[in-house]
Design a protein around this motif. Structure first.
Motif, short mmCIF file in Angstrom:
data_model
loop_
_atom_site.label_atom_id
_atom_site.label_comp_id
_atom_site.label_asym_id
_atom_site.label_seq_id
_atom_site.Cartn_x
_atom_site.Cartn_y
_atom_site.Cartn_z
N LEU B 131 52.55 49.45 73.49
CA LEU B 131 51.59 48.38 73.25
C LEU B 131 50.49 48.36 74.31
O LEU B 131 49.31 48.24 73.99
CB LEU B 131 52.33 47.03 73.23
CG LEU B 131 51.47 45.78 73.14
CD1 LEU B 131 50.85 45.65 71.75
CD2 LEU B 131 52.29 44.53 73.45
N LYS B 187 44.52 43.47 73.85
CA LYS B 187 45.45 43.75 72.76
C LYS B 187 46.82 43.16 73.06
O LYS B 187 47.45 42.53 72.20
CB LYS B 187 45.56 45.27 72.55
CG LYS B 187 46.26 45.66 71.26
CD LYS B 187 46.15 47.15 70.99
CE LYS B 187 47.31 47.89 71.62
NZ LYS B 187 47.24 49.35 71.50
N GLU B 191 48.38 40.24 70.75
CA GLU B 191 49.64 40.55 70.09
C GLU B 191 50.65 39.40 70.27
O GLU B 191 51.39 39.05 69.38
CB GLU B 191 50.22 41.83 70.71
CG GLU B 191 51.36 42.42 69.94
CD GLU B 191 50.89 43.48 68.95
OE1 GLU B 191 51.75 44.06 68.29
OE2 GLU B 191 49.66 43.72 68.85
#
Ligand SMILES: Nc1ncnc2c1ncn2[C@@H]1O[C@H](COP(=O)(O)OP(=O)(O)OP(=O)(O)O)[C@@H](O)[C@H]1O
Ligand SMILES: [Mg+2]
Lengths: 472, 255
Positions: B131, B187, B191
């Motif tokens: 991630l 991000k 997320e």
């Protein structure tokens, strides 16, 4: 025969001298002439100096009188133990198969008197038989590596010692198994115990040795051990010393190592518990291209005291030495570290490194650390450093801010500090077990074990933090 | 309200740094805190996360209905507060893996859950590493040791992703990041972002707020929040600097 314990009132040195005079025949019963001659010289020296005291420069921060002023019993013959000896000395480190040599109260337990000869030619057994069995080796090395004039403890050991371990590794032989010396004290009287080890490695040979000092009771003892190691050309020697004795015990451990060309040694002195310890480690690098790693870890608390004295003598060109000792001191524990590096005039291209790092968990803990460098050659690299600190508070907060309790955060940081030394144990199962012991010790859960230090209570159960420290 | 700070005063070594600060954060919200250097932004973060040496002389901090003043840092963390440090600490000898596993298990224990099974843990590490685009070798190293500035910041977001806090405070996580790393950080945040949790994003730059769009922008000055607006306030600050806010504030306080 006369095996009476000493009278309690007189001082330790006086008692020993009396024993020497009264029972010299018994003391020297297994000698060859050179050993007897050495005893006499060493006793003369002892009569001159007696035991060292804290007013001697080299013992300045160690109040050794606290031990030598006590009264002890000293036995000139072995005696029966009330315990189940087989059981006491069983070592249960998984996947760690060793040749075990057991010593109880300073005497080798000999099931069959004499020596064990392994198929590859390695011989080990009791020093009290080795004097007569291996006169050539004895005459060549015994008392030659350990100078009896070093201090009163080495003198009295040389004068009166009657037993210890003898190991001979012939040229070209590499020991498959580690040899493990387990020493225990189980007497109720206060004991003064002496032992002497001679380890000889021939050319191109290899040996790793583990030396465990344990007490299995809570009575007072003072152990005075001298170990001489000869490491022949291109031979490789490793020594792991585990020290886990009760808070009333004193341990004087003097190790003298002589290295020939292209040889390597690694010593790792791991001190978990003991009232007072003095470790003298002397390395004589006398052949070219030899290398010595001299490592140590000490975890002391309460009023315990440890004094590590390391002497590295570079007596030949192109040798390297790496000295690293780390300590964590809690409560009112105190430690001394003195690292001596001597570089002789001809020892050009010497590379000597020395480091001592300490964490003091409480302001009442103390450390005295000092390097002593004596350099007579001009083309030399020599570095030394010492640190004294607390646990890093920034790191503590960082760990806690991730939810880790302050006690676990402390543990993680202390373990991280110690891991550096543990990771240099090259025998994997031993490394794991020591790792477990360190974790237990840091948690305050390592007691002076019932049995061998390596049992750790439950040998089948590996010890974990909340974390699995195996490499994932 | 997830976090409710009332009339907070914080002193360091007897010197008052936060001087009567009020801030309310609801679940699902993102609050940006901006303001000149040395005005108390990191001090506020330290006070919320329970750092020692930051003395709360007045006021209250409520988190999930509990006044957390006096609560140890680790308990606050286990309650769901996370700080991405402005200056992450290097911890030689403590591997990332052990560190994360200990932290995760501490949180689970706090919630009365058993330790995480090794397999599940490794899977989670893998997933979160991907991630935030952390190279796997970083996790075999000691915590932050020898990490570059950008790697350290990514590592903070990685830890956030692992621990899934309900309130994450990002203290200048964007400083010193290149544009790609900035996107990675954003991000990671987006997320995690949900109706249940909230973020306080401390930053000097509008740039990060393009990626993490705030519901509120606050200006911290002289230990207080002196102005609050929507995301456009950040643009305005970028354009005009802080002088006009200072002037406004000083004019008001003279009255
Ligand atoms: N440990 C400390 N001891 C003394 N003063 C401190 C300490 N920590 C912070 N301060 C002072 O408190 C004030 C606020 O510092 P803080 O770090 O909160 O500012 P900041 O708003 O985060 O600034 P920056 O944008 O530069 O990160 C500064 O004047 C700083 O010097
Ligand atoms: Mg700051």
């Amino acid at each position: 025969m006369n095996n009476s314990p000493s009278v309690q009132e007189i001082s330790l040195d006086e008692m020993l001298v009396n024993q020497f005079d009264a029972h010299f025949e018994l003391v020297s019963a297994n000698d060859i002439p050179s050993v007897t001659a050495l005893r006499k010289l060493a006793m003369q020296q002892f009569l001159l100096t007696g035991f060292p005291t804290s007013s001697d420069e080299k013992w300045r921060h160690t109040e050794i009188e606290a031990l030598t002023d006590e009264s002890f019993n000293y036995f000139l013959e072995p005696y029966k133990s009330e315990r189940d000896i087989e059981d006491m000395f069983r070592c249960e480190v998984h996947n760690f198969d060793t040749e075990i040599i057991s010593m109880l109260n300073g005497w080798l337990l000999d099931k069959k008197s004499g020596f064990t000869t392994l198929p590859n030619g390695i011989v080990y057994g009791s020093l009290r038989y080795a004097w007569k069995h291996f006169p050539e080796i004895i005459n060549q090395h015994y008392g030659k590596i350990a100078d009896y004039q070093t201090n009163g403890f080495v003198s009295i050991n040389t004068a009166m010692v009657q037993d210890g371990v003898f190991i001979y590794v012939p040229d070209g032989v590499e020991a498959e198994k580690t040899i493990q010396i387990i020493k225990m004290i189980d007497r109720r009287e206060s004991l003064f115990v002496q032992s002497r080890n001679l380890i000889v490695l021939g050319k191109n040979s290899k040996l790793s040795l583990m030396h465990c000092d344990d007490s299995i009771n809570h009575f007072m003892s003072l152990i005075n051990t001298v170990t001489e190691v000869y490491v022949g050309e291109n031979a490789h020697f490793e020594l792991y010393k585990l020290q886990n004795l009760n808070d009333k015990s004193g341990l004087i451990n003097s190790t003298f190592i002589r290295q020939e060309a292209n040889s390597t040694i690694k010593t790792n002195t791991l001190t978990f518990n003991c009232g007072m310890i003095r470790n003298n480690i002397s390395v004589d690098l006398r052949g070219e291209n030899a290398h010595a790693d001299v490592l140590g870890l000490y975890l002391m608390d309460k009023k315990q005291h440890i004094d590590n004295q390391v002497y590295i003598s570079h007596n030949a060109p192109h040798c390297t030495s790496n000295e690293k000792f780390k300590g964590i001191l809690d409560d009112e524990a105190s430690a001394v570290f003195n690292g001596y590096i001597h570089v002789a005039r001809n020892a050009q291209k010497t590379n000597a490194y020395q480091n001592n790092n300490n964490i003091l968990l409480k302001p009442t803990a103390t450390i005295n650390t000092m390097p002593f460098l004596e350099i007579y050659a001009d083309d030399v690299k020599c570095s030394h450093g010492a640190t004294i600190g607390q646990l890093d508070q920034e790191a503590m907060f960082y760990l806690r801010s991730r939810g880790i309790s302050s006690s676990n955060a402390r543990l993680l940081l202390m373990y991280a500090f110690a891991a550096d030394i543990i990771n240099q144990i090259s025998i994997e199962p031993l490394r794991k077990r020591i790792d477990d012991m360190v974790k237990k010790r840091l948690r305050g859960e390592l007691s002076v074990c019932e049995k061998c230090v390596l049992h750790c209570g439950m040998p089948e159960k590996e010890y974990h933090f909340d974390i699995d420290l195996s490499k994932l | 309200m997830l976090l409710n700070i009332k009339n907070l005063h914080v002193a360091i070594n007897g010197k008052e740094i936060i001087k009567g600060l009020n801030l309310g954060v609801n679940q699902g919200e993102v609050h940006a805190i901006m303001g000149p250097n040395g005005t108390g932004k990191s001090t506020l973060a330290a006070a919320i996360t329970g750092r020692e040496g930051y003395e709360i002389t007045q006021g209250e901090i409520w988190f999930k209905g509990k006044n957390i003043i006096g609560m140890p840092a680790e308990v606050r963390a286990n309650e769901g507060i996370f700080l991405s440090f402005q200056y992450p600490v290097e911890i030689p000898g403590v591997s990332m893996t052990n560190f994360m596993r200990t932290a995760l298990n501490a949180k689970r224990e706090y919630k009365g859950l058993p330790s995480i099974p090794a397999g599940e843990f490794l899977k989670m590490m893998e997933e979160k590493k991907n991630l935030v685009e952390i190279q796997s070798k970083l996790t075999n190293r000691s915590v932050n040791e020898g990490f570059s500035g950008g790697e350290k910041k990514k590592n903070e977001i990685f830890q956030m992703a692992m621990l899934q806090p309900s309130l994450a405070i990002l203290d200048e996580t964007d400083s010193g990041l290149d544009i790609d790393a900035l996107k990675v950080v954003a991000k990671g945040v987006n997320e995690l972002r949900s109706e249940d949790n909230a973020f306080i994003v401390i930053t000097h730059y509008q740039r990060l707020l393009d990626f993490i769009v705030p519901d509120f922008v606050h200006v911290l000055f002289d230990g207080k929040i002196v102005k609050t607006g929507g995301k456009n306030l950040a643009l305005e600050l970028e354009e005009k600097g802080y002088e006009w806010i200072k002037d406004q504030y000083l004019a008001n306080s003279e009255v």
